[in-house]
Design a protein around this motif. Structure first.
Motif, PDB file in Angstrom:
ATOM      1  N   PRO A   1       0.823  -1.226   0.000  1.00  0.00           N
ATOM      2  CA  PRO A   1       0.000   0.000   0.000  1.00  0.00           C
ATOM      3  C   PRO A   1       0.851   1.267   0.000  1.00  0.00           C
ATOM      4  O   PRO A   1       0.539   2.244  -0.686  1.00  0.00           O
ATOM      5  CB  PRO A   1      -0.807  -0.108   1.306  1.00  0.00           C
ATOM      6  N   GLU A   2       1.946   1.186   0.750  1.00  0.00           N
ATOM      7  CA  GLU A   2       2.868   2.333   0.816  1.00  0.00           C
ATOM      8  C   GLU A   2       3.397   2.679  -0.579  1.00  0.00           C
ATOM      9  O   GLU A   2       3.434   3.843  -0.975  1.00  0.00           O
ATOM     10  CB  GLU A   2       4.009   1.946   1.763  1.00  0.00           C
ATOM     11  N   CYS A   3       3.783   1.647  -1.332  1.00  0.00           N
ATOM     12  CA  CYS A   3       4.334   1.894  -2.662  1.00  0.00           C
ATOM     13  C   CYS A   3       3.254   2.332  -3.652  1.00  0.00           C
ATOM     14  O   CYS A   3       3.536   3.069  -4.598  1.00  0.00           O
ATOM     15  CB  CYS A   3       5.072   0.666  -3.189  1.00  0.00           C
ATOM     16  N   GLN A   4       2.028   1.880  -3.427  1.00  0.00           N
ATOM     17  CA  GLN A   4       0.953   2.368  -4.294  1.00  0.00           C
ATOM     18  C   GLN A   4       0.808   3.874  -4.119  1.00  0.00           C
ATOM     19  O   GLN A   4       0.547   4.598  -5.078  1.00  0.00           O
ATOM     20  CB  GLN A   4      -0.357   1.651  -3.962  1.00  0.00           C
ATOM     21  N   ARG A   5       1.006   4.326  -2.882  1.00  0.00           N
ATOM     22  CA  ARG A   5       0.979   5.762  -2.624  1.00  0.00           C
ATOM     23  C   ARG A   5       2.219   6.434  -3.252  1.00  0.00           C
ATOM     24  O   ARG A   5       2.119   7.472  -3.901  1.00  0.00           O
ATOM     25  CB  ARG A   5       0.952   6.008  -1.111  1.00  0.00           C
ATOM     26  N   ARG A   6       3.391   5.784  -3.074  1.00  0.00           N
ATOM     27  CA  ARG A   6       4.625   6.359  -3.634  1.00  0.00           C
ATOM     28  C   ARG A   6       4.540   6.504  -5.150  1.00  0.00           C
ATOM     29  O   ARG A   6       5.137   7.416  -5.721  1.00  0.00           O
ATOM     30  CB  ARG A   6       5.823   5.463  -3.296  1.00  0.00           C
ATOM     31  N   LEU A   7       3.836   5.589  -5.774  1.00  0.00           N
ATOM     32  CA  LEU A   7       3.676   5.618  -7.230  1.00  0.00           C
ATOM     33  C   LEU A   7       3.133   6.980  -7.662  1.00  0.00           C
ATOM     34  O   LEU A   7       3.472   7.498  -8.720  1.00  0.00           O
ATOM     35  CB  LEU A   7       2.712   4.500  -7.622  1.00  0.00           C
ATOM     36  N   GLU A   8       2.280   7.565  -6.817  1.00  0.00           N
ATOM     37  CA  GLU A   8       1.718   8.886  -7.121  1.00  0.00           C
ATOM     38  C   GLU A   8       2.656  10.005  -6.685  1.00  0.00           C
ATOM     39  O   GLU A   8       2.776  11.022  -7.363  1.00  0.00           O
ATOM     40  CB  GLU A   8       0.362   9.077  -6.398  1.00  0.00           C
ATOM     41  N   THR A   9       3.315   9.824  -5.513  1.00  0.00           N
ATOM     42  CA  THR A   9       4.027  10.957  -4.930  1.00  0.00           C
ATOM     43  C   THR A   9       5.534  10.934  -5.192  1.00  0.00           C
ATOM     44  O   THR A   9       6.143  11.990  -5.355  1.00  0.00           O
ATOM     45  CB  THR A   9       3.832  10.962  -3.398  1.00  0.00           C
ATOM     46  N   ASN A  10       6.151   9.761  -5.225  1.00  0.00           N
ATOM     47  CA  ASN A  10       7.608   9.686  -5.250  1.00  0.00           C
ATOM     48  C   ASN A  10       8.020   8.334  -5.844  1.00  0.00           C
ATOM     49  O   ASN A  10       8.585   7.484  -5.165  1.00  0.00           O
ATOM     50  CB  ASN A  10       8.105   9.799  -3.794  1.00  0.00           C
ATOM     51  N   PRO A  11       7.708   8.143  -7.166  1.00  0.00           N
ATOM     52  CA  PRO A  11       7.829   6.804  -7.763  1.00  0.00           C
ATOM     53  C   PRO A  11       9.232   6.190  -7.670  1.00  0.00           C
ATOM     54  O   PRO A  11       9.343   4.973  -7.520  1.00  0.00           O
ATOM     55  CB  PRO A  11       7.426   7.019  -9.228  1.00  0.00           C
ATOM     56  N   LEU A  12      10.275   7.023  -7.712  1.00  0.00           N
ATOM     57  CA  LEU A  12      11.632   6.455  -7.632  1.00  0.00           C
ATOM     58  C   LEU A  12      11.827   5.665  -6.342  1.00  0.00           C
ATOM     59  O   LEU A  12      12.560   4.681  -6.285  1.00  0.00           O
ATOM     60  CB  LEU A  12      12.683   7.577  -7.678  1.00  0.00           C
ATOM     61  N   ARG A  13      11.148   6.129  -5.299  1.00  0.00           N
ATOM     62  CA  ARG A  13      11.332   5.529  -3.983  1.00  0.00           C
ATOM     63  C   ARG A  13      10.788   4.098  -3.923  1.00  0.00           C
ATOM     64  O   ARG A  13      11.171   3.326  -3.039  1.00  0.00           O
ATOM     65  CB  ARG A  13      10.665   6.440  -2.950  1.00  0.00           C
TER      66      ARG A  13
END
Ligand code: ATP
Ligand code: MG
Length: 426
Positions: A199-211
């Motif tokens: 879920p965290e990475c699904q959020r990162r995909l929008e905000t900070n995809p490199l992370r």
């Protein structure tokens, strides 16, 4: 009994056994960085929150959820300014360099810092809410030599500590010209398998995809394994810079592996990024908290914080993790050179005088400040690991001589009750 108040979770006390491990690490950092021409800068622990929002980036984990932030102005009448405990050292150092006009046209500045940082993270081995970093920064050089020299400084520091296998992983994140094309391709690839991401990475995909590339979750790593890597997206100038950095590292004998999945958690990096990773396994190892030092180039940060356009490169090493590795080879803290055991009031005075005089000569002298009988004093001498003991009673005071006993083999020799004579015999 009154209830105990404990420390804040994730904020560690360092007791003498621990600080004995930490101090050589800190000394090594200071000495190594000084020999590379870095001067030490000490900035406040509290900074305006805006510094990190702009400097580290709103979409980062650090700014998004890990900062200790409050309003500073409680005693004033005006509404306060939002301030944060510093979560990292680069933005504060850059702020100070700008504020003190260190970055005039053509300046070349080498700074290092060492001190506590604060992030509200989930506490685990090697990950704390108060932790310590030593960091080094070079402002004003865009050349690959600057990257190589900075990496050399980190490597010199780490290798002098002898902390087991530590390797260097290297990557280039490109610049504002080529990175957006890569990020777009990465988003496309990750979106296809978004359902498999945490879920965290699904959020990162929008905000900070490199992370997403940096997520420790096994399933996310599996998704990333099939995603495109940045190397084929680099523009020519970034590709040349990266090739030259590698060539220079080869020339000075620094081993590395290129890892195109290395990204950094902070927004400000451009081009070179790197991590030093520990490979110690088992109980003394660091588990998934294995990155002990990380850094890279951040050519855009100084300007974005209101300074003159100035290229920069830096690293930060986590001292807590280095201390965990050092603990594997911990040696007992050396005991006193001499333990004096006086019997009777007059001897206590003599012992105090001798101890004071010897300490002024740099000798580590101990005695049992609780007093007590000879037996219990000698038990104490044993416990603290004294190298020599000296018992002083009435007859020793009369003769002006006493037996100096070497604890390792019990050998004794007669010696005058005189600081110079004792110091010479130790
Ligand atoms: P990680 O991926 O381990 O969270 P990071 O990318 O957040 O690291 P940086 O901000 O680059 O780490 O900090 C540099 C180094 O500082 C890390 O490699 C690590 O050694 C150390 N460090 C970072 N956060 C912590 C923490 N919460 N506790 C202890 N050490 C830390
Ligand atoms: Mg982190």
């Amino acid at each position: 009994m009154t209830e105990k108040i404990t420390a804040v979770k994730g904020m560690n006390d360092l007791l003498p056994d621990a600080t004995a491990l930490w101090r050589p690490i800190e000394t090594c950092a200071r000495e190594t960085l000084t020999s590379f021409g870095f001067g030490e800068v000490r900035t406040p622990i509290l900074e305006k929150t805006a510094l990190f929002v702009r400097g580290v980036g709103e979409a980062t984990d650090i700014v998004g959820k890990e900062m200790y932030t409050f309003e500073d102005g409680a005693t004033g009448t005006r509404a306060g300014t939002l301030v944060s405990l510093r979560p990292e050292g680069t933005a504060p150092a850059v702020r100070a360099a700008i504020e003190h006009n260190q970055l005039a046209q053509g300046a070349l500045v080498r700074w290092f810092y060492l001190g506590p940082m604060f992030r509200r993270e989930r506490q685990q081995r090697g990950r704390y809410r108060q932790f310590f970093q030593v960091g080094a920064e070079i402002y004003g050089a865009a050349t690959p030599q600057a990257d190589a020299e900075l990496i050399d400084a980190a490597q010199a520091f780490l290798s002098r500590l002898d902390l087991g296998a530590i390797t260097l992983e290297l990557n280039s994140l490109g610049d504002s010209d080529c990175r957006p094309r890569y990020v777009a391709a990465l988003i496309d690839a990750l979106k296809e398998r978004a359902g498999d991401l945490c879920p965290e990475c699904q959020r990162r995909l929008e905000t900070n995809p490199l992370r997403v590339l940096d997520c420790k979750n096994a399933q996310c790593q599996a998704v990333c394994a099939s995603a495109p890597t940045i190397d084929s997206f680099l523009c020519d100038p970034c590709r040349d810079h990266f090739a030259r950095v590698r060539q220079l590292l080869d020339a000075i004998g620094i081993a590395y592996t290129v890892n195109p999945r290395i990204v950094r958690g902070l927004d400000y990096y451009t081009r070179t990024v790197f991590e030093f990773v520990s490979h110690e396994t088992g109980e003394g190892g660091l588990g998934s908290q294995s990155t002990v030092c990380a850094g890279g180039r951040y050519d855009g940060l100084i300007q974005s914080l209101g300074g003159p356009a100035t290229p920069a490169v830096g690293f930060a090493a986590g001292l807590d993790r280095l201390a965990l590795l050092a603990a594997r080879r911990a040696q007992a803290i050396p005991g006193p050179e001499l333990f004096i055991a006086p019997m009777g009031e007059a001897a206590i005075l003599k012992a105090l005088q001798l101890a004071a005089a010897l300490r002024r000569r740099g000798v580590f002298v101990d005695q049992d400040l609780r007093g007590g009988g000879l037996k219990s004093q000698l038990r104490r001498a044993d416990k603290v690991g004294a190298r020599f003991t000296l018992v002083i009673g009435d007859s020793e005071l009369d003769s002006g001589k006493a037996a100096l006993k070497r604890m390792a083999d019990g050998e004794t020799r007669e010696i005058s009750l005189d600081a110079d004579a004792i110091a010479a015999a130790l």
